[in-house]
Motif scaffolding. Structure first.
Motif, PDB file in Angstrom:
ATOM      1  N   TYR A  19       0.839  -1.202   0.000  1.00  0.00           N
ATOM      2  CA  TYR A  19       0.000   0.000   0.000  1.00  0.00           C
ATOM      3  C   TYR A  19       0.872   1.250   0.000  1.00  0.00           C
ATOM      4  O   TYR A  19       1.853   1.326   0.748  1.00  0.00           O
ATOM      5  CB  TYR A  19      -0.934  -0.022   1.214  1.00  0.00           C
ATOM      6  N   HIS A  20       0.496   2.216  -0.830  1.00  0.00           N
ATOM      7  CA  HIS A  20       1.332   3.414  -0.979  1.00  0.00           C
ATOM      8  C   HIS A  20       0.456   4.661  -1.105  1.00  0.00           C
ATOM      9  O   HIS A  20      -0.385   4.765  -2.002  1.00  0.00           O
ATOM     10  CB  HIS A  20       2.229   3.283  -2.205  1.00  0.00           C
ATOM     11  N   LYS A  21       0.683   5.620  -0.218  1.00  0.00           N
ATOM     12  CA  LYS A  21      -0.080   6.861  -0.194  1.00  0.00           C
ATOM     13  C   LYS A  21       0.130   7.683  -1.458  1.00  0.00           C
ATOM     14  O   LYS A  21      -0.735   8.474  -1.858  1.00  0.00           O
ATOM     15  CB  LYS A  21       0.331   7.666   1.045  1.00  0.00           C
ATOM     16  N   GLY A  22       1.264   7.506  -2.115  1.00  0.00           N
ATOM     17  CA  GLY A  22       1.560   8.272  -3.318  1.00  0.00           C
ATOM     18  C   GLY A  22       0.633   7.972  -4.479  1.00  0.00           C
ATOM     19  O   GLY A  22       0.588   8.737  -5.450  1.00  0.00           O
ATOM     20  N   LEU A  23      -0.139   6.878  -4.397  1.00  0.00           N
ATOM     21  CA  LEU A  23      -1.075   6.513  -5.454  1.00  0.00           C
ATOM     22  C   LEU A  23      -2.480   7.050  -5.208  1.00  0.00           C
ATOM     23  O   LEU A  23      -3.415   6.704  -5.925  1.00  0.00           O
ATOM     24  CB  LEU A  23      -1.132   4.982  -5.597  1.00  0.00           C
ATOM     25  N   ARG A  24      -2.636   7.902  -4.201  1.00  0.00           N
ATOM     26  CA  ARG A  24      -3.956   8.472  -3.925  1.00  0.00           C
ATOM     27  C   ARG A  24      -4.418   9.407  -5.035  1.00  0.00           C
ATOM     28  O   ARG A  24      -3.615   9.936  -5.800  1.00  0.00           O
ATOM     29  CB  ARG A  24      -3.939   9.257  -2.612  1.00  0.00           C
ATOM     30  N   GLU A  25      -5.729   9.642  -5.052  1.00  0.00           N
ATOM     31  CA  GLU A  25      -6.342  10.620  -5.945  1.00  0.00           C
ATOM     32  C   GLU A  25      -5.880  12.024  -5.539  1.00  0.00           C
ATOM     33  O   GLU A  25      -5.263  12.218  -4.483  1.00  0.00           O
ATOM     34  CB  GLU A  25      -7.866  10.485  -5.841  1.00  0.00           C
ATOM     35  N   VAL A  26      -6.190  13.007  -6.362  1.00  0.00           N
ATOM     36  CA  VAL A  26      -5.975  14.408  -6.002  1.00  0.00           C
ATOM     37  C   VAL A  26      -6.701  14.707  -4.685  1.00  0.00           C
ATOM     38  O   VAL A  26      -7.828  14.261  -4.473  1.00  0.00           O
ATOM     39  CB  VAL A  26      -6.513  15.341  -7.106  1.00  0.00           C
ATOM     40  N   ASN A  27      -6.064  15.461  -3.819  1.00  0.00           N
ATOM     41  CA  ASN A  27      -6.714  15.947  -2.604  1.00  0.00           C
ATOM     42  C   ASN A  27      -7.561  17.164  -2.972  1.00  0.00           C
ATOM     43  O   ASN A  27      -7.030  18.213  -3.330  1.00  0.00           O
ATOM     44  CB  ASN A  27      -5.667  16.308  -1.557  1.00  0.00           C
ATOM     45  N   PHE A  28      -8.874  17.033  -2.880  1.00  0.00           N
ATOM     46  CA  PHE A  28      -9.779  18.103  -3.286  1.00  0.00           C
ATOM     47  C   PHE A  28     -10.060  19.120  -2.185  1.00  0.00           C
ATOM     48  O   PHE A  28     -10.852  20.048  -2.385  1.00  0.00           O
ATOM     49  CB  PHE A  28     -11.100  17.516  -3.790  1.00  0.00           C
ATOM     50  N   GLY A  29      -9.428  18.967  -1.052  1.00  0.00           N
ATOM     51  CA  GLY A  29      -9.547  19.978  -0.007  1.00  0.00           C
ATOM     52  C   GLY A  29     -10.984  20.278   0.374  1.00  0.00           C
ATOM     53  O   GLY A  29     -11.745  19.385   0.745  1.00  0.00           O
ATOM     54  N   GLU A  30     -11.375  21.556   0.248  1.00  0.00           N
ATOM     55  CA  GLU A  30     -12.716  21.984   0.638  1.00  0.00           C
ATOM     56  C   GLU A  30     -13.804  21.454  -0.290  1.00  0.00           C
ATOM     57  O   GLU A  30     -14.994  21.584   0.012  1.00  0.00           O
ATOM     58  CB  GLU A  30     -12.780  23.518   0.689  1.00  0.00           C
ATOM     59  N   TRP A  31     -13.412  20.862  -1.417  1.00  0.00           N
ATOM     60  CA  TRP A  31     -14.407  20.284  -2.306  1.00  0.00           C
ATOM     61  C   TRP A  31     -14.840  18.886  -1.865  1.00  0.00           C
ATOM     62  O   TRP A  31     -15.852  18.374  -2.348  1.00  0.00           O
ATOM     63  CB  TRP A  31     -13.850  20.144  -3.729  1.00  0.00           C
ATOM     64  N   GLU A  32     -14.082  18.273  -0.987  1.00  0.00           N
ATOM     65  CA  GLU A  32     -14.334  16.887  -0.611  1.00  0.00           C
ATOM     66  C   GLU A  32     -15.769  16.694  -0.100  1.00  0.00           C
ATOM     67  O   GLU A  32     -16.260  17.454   0.734  1.00  0.00           O
ATOM     68  CB  GLU A  32     -13.348  16.435   0.470  1.00  0.00           C
ATOM     69  N   GLY A  33     -16.411  15.653  -0.627  1.00  0.00           N
ATOM     70  CA  GLY A  33     -17.756  15.307  -0.201  1.00  0.00           C
ATOM     71  C   GLY A  33     -18.856  16.139  -0.828  1.00  0.00           C
ATOM     72  O   GLY A  33     -20.035  15.934  -0.522  1.00  0.00           O
ATOM     73  N   LYS A  34     -18.499  17.062  -1.716  1.00  0.00           N
ATOM     74  CA  LYS A  34     -19.494  17.941  -2.341  1.00  0.00           C
ATOM     75  C   LYS A  34     -19.691  17.565  -3.806  1.00  0.00           C
ATOM     76  O   LYS A  34     -18.814  16.987  -4.443  1.00  0.00           O
ATOM     77  CB  LYS A  34     -19.077  19.397  -2.213  1.00  0.00           C
ATOM     78  N   THR A  35     -20.847  17.937  -4.343  1.00  0.00           N
ATOM     79  CA  THR A  35     -21.145  17.700  -5.746  1.00  0.00           C
ATOM     80  C   THR A  35     -20.827  18.950  -6.565  1.00  0.00           C
ATOM     81  O   THR A  35     -20.618  20.038  -6.017  1.00  0.00           O
ATOM     82  CB  THR A  35     -22.627  17.351  -5.939  1.00  0.00           C
ATOM     83  N   ALA A  36     -20.820  18.790  -7.889  1.00  0.00           N
ATOM     84  CA  ALA A  36     -20.565  19.937  -8.766  1.00  0.00           C
ATOM     85  C   ALA A  36     -21.601  21.029  -8.557  1.00  0.00           C
ATOM     86  O   ALA A  36     -21.265  22.225  -8.560  1.00  0.00           O
ATOM     87  CB  ALA A  36     -20.544  19.478 -10.223  1.00  0.00           C
ATOM     88  N   ASP A  37     -22.848  20.645  -8.373  1.00  0.00           N
ATOM     89  CA  ASP A  37     -23.900  21.647  -8.153  1.00  0.00           C
ATOM     90  C   ASP A  37     -23.624  22.475  -6.898  1.00  0.00           C
ATOM     91  O   ASP A  37     -23.887  23.685  -6.866  1.00  0.00           O
ATOM     92  CB  ASP A  37     -25.263  20.970  -8.029  1.00  0.00           C
ATOM     93  N   GLU A  38     -23.093  21.842  -5.883  1.00  0.00           N
ATOM     94  CA  GLU A  38     -22.808  22.542  -4.630  1.00  0.00           C
ATOM     95  C   GLU A  38     -21.573  23.438  -4.745  1.00  0.00           C
ATOM     96  O   GLU A  38     -21.393  24.356  -3.946  1.00  0.00           O
ATOM     97  CB  GLU A  38     -22.593  21.528  -3.509  1.00  0.00           C
ATOM     98  N   LEU A  39     -20.727  23.171  -5.757  1.00  0.00           N
ATOM     99  CA  LEU A  39     -19.464  23.894  -5.878  1.00  0.00           C
ATOM    100  C   LEU A  39     -19.473  24.984  -6.939  1.00  0.00           C
ATOM    101  O   LEU A  39     -18.513  25.746  -7.057  1.00  0.00           O
ATOM    102  CB  LEU A  39     -18.331  22.901  -6.208  1.00  0.00           C
TER     103      LEU A  39
END
Length: 211
Positions: free
Chosen positions: A77-97
């Motif tokens: 397991y390697h953290k370097g293979l994670r997705e982009v960190n979306f910061g304040e966008w995390e858990g939100k939809t496009a409509d909400e953003l």
């Protein structure tokens, strides 16, 4: 390593999650797989290529996906293979953003993306590039020529941008949840140098999908 056997790299996107179904941005959010995601992975596992080394993003959706795809094999397991960190966008939809300036900038030019408290596209590609350099050299030195990576849509897209025989931009690649693509190098030294692969095939066929 048998130098005449070539190198096979299989890239798998994690299975569908309930957050994906809700069209939420979940870069570093740790979301489990949805039942539908498990079903697709079980089908993919029936005809996936063999792998001598399986390297996985450390987030739950990838860990669970790797268990379905490679149930009998050791995983790294390697953290370097994670997705982009979306910061304040995390858990939100496009409509909400839509009202956010950083999100609207990303929609018009994703390479300028820098979510609040998140990760810029530059930092993401730098992180992933360093991780891939490490994996490539490590596998070459250990004589591993059948490699599997279980990761996210963003990392797989970026690896294909750099490694696929056909040149496409980031958003032209559309890896589906729970499915994969296999890259082959006939020349081990070309693989070690990070050059583009010789052949590419889908496992199973990749179709257009957002996210």
């Amino acid at each position: 390593m048998e130098r005449n056997s070539g190198v096979v790299l299989s890239l798998y996107r994690h299975g569908l999650t309930t957050a994906n179904q809700a069209k939420q941005y979940i870069g570093w959010t740790d979301a489990p797989l949805a039942p539908e995601g498990l079903e697709v992975l079980m089908k993919t596992a029936q005809f996936r290529p063999e792998a001598d080394r399986v390297i996985v993003s450390d987030l739950t959706r990838c860990v669970e996906s790797a268990e379905q795809l490679f149930p009998e094999q050791k995983k790294i397991y390697h953290k370097g293979l994670r997705e982009v960190n979306f910061g304040e966008w995390e858990g939100k939809t496009a409509d909400e953003l839509m009202s956010r300036l950083d999100f609207s900038t990303w929609l018009s030019d994703p390479e300028k993306m820098e979510p609040e408290n998140g990760e810029s596209f530059f930092d993401f590609t730098k992180r992933l590039g360093g991780t891939w350099d490490m994996i490539r050299e490590w596998c070459f030195q250990d004589g591993v020529n059948k490699i599997a990576i279980v990761s996210h849509g963003g990392p797989i897209r970026q690896l294909l941008v750099n490694l696929a025989p056909e040149r496409k931009n980031f958003w032209d690649w559309k890896p589906l949840h729970g499915q994969g693509v296999t890259l082959f190098w006939s020349d081990h030294d070309a693989f070690r140098r990070g050059e583009r692969c010789t052949l590419l095939s889908a496992v199973p066929i990749m179709e257009k999908e957002n996210g």
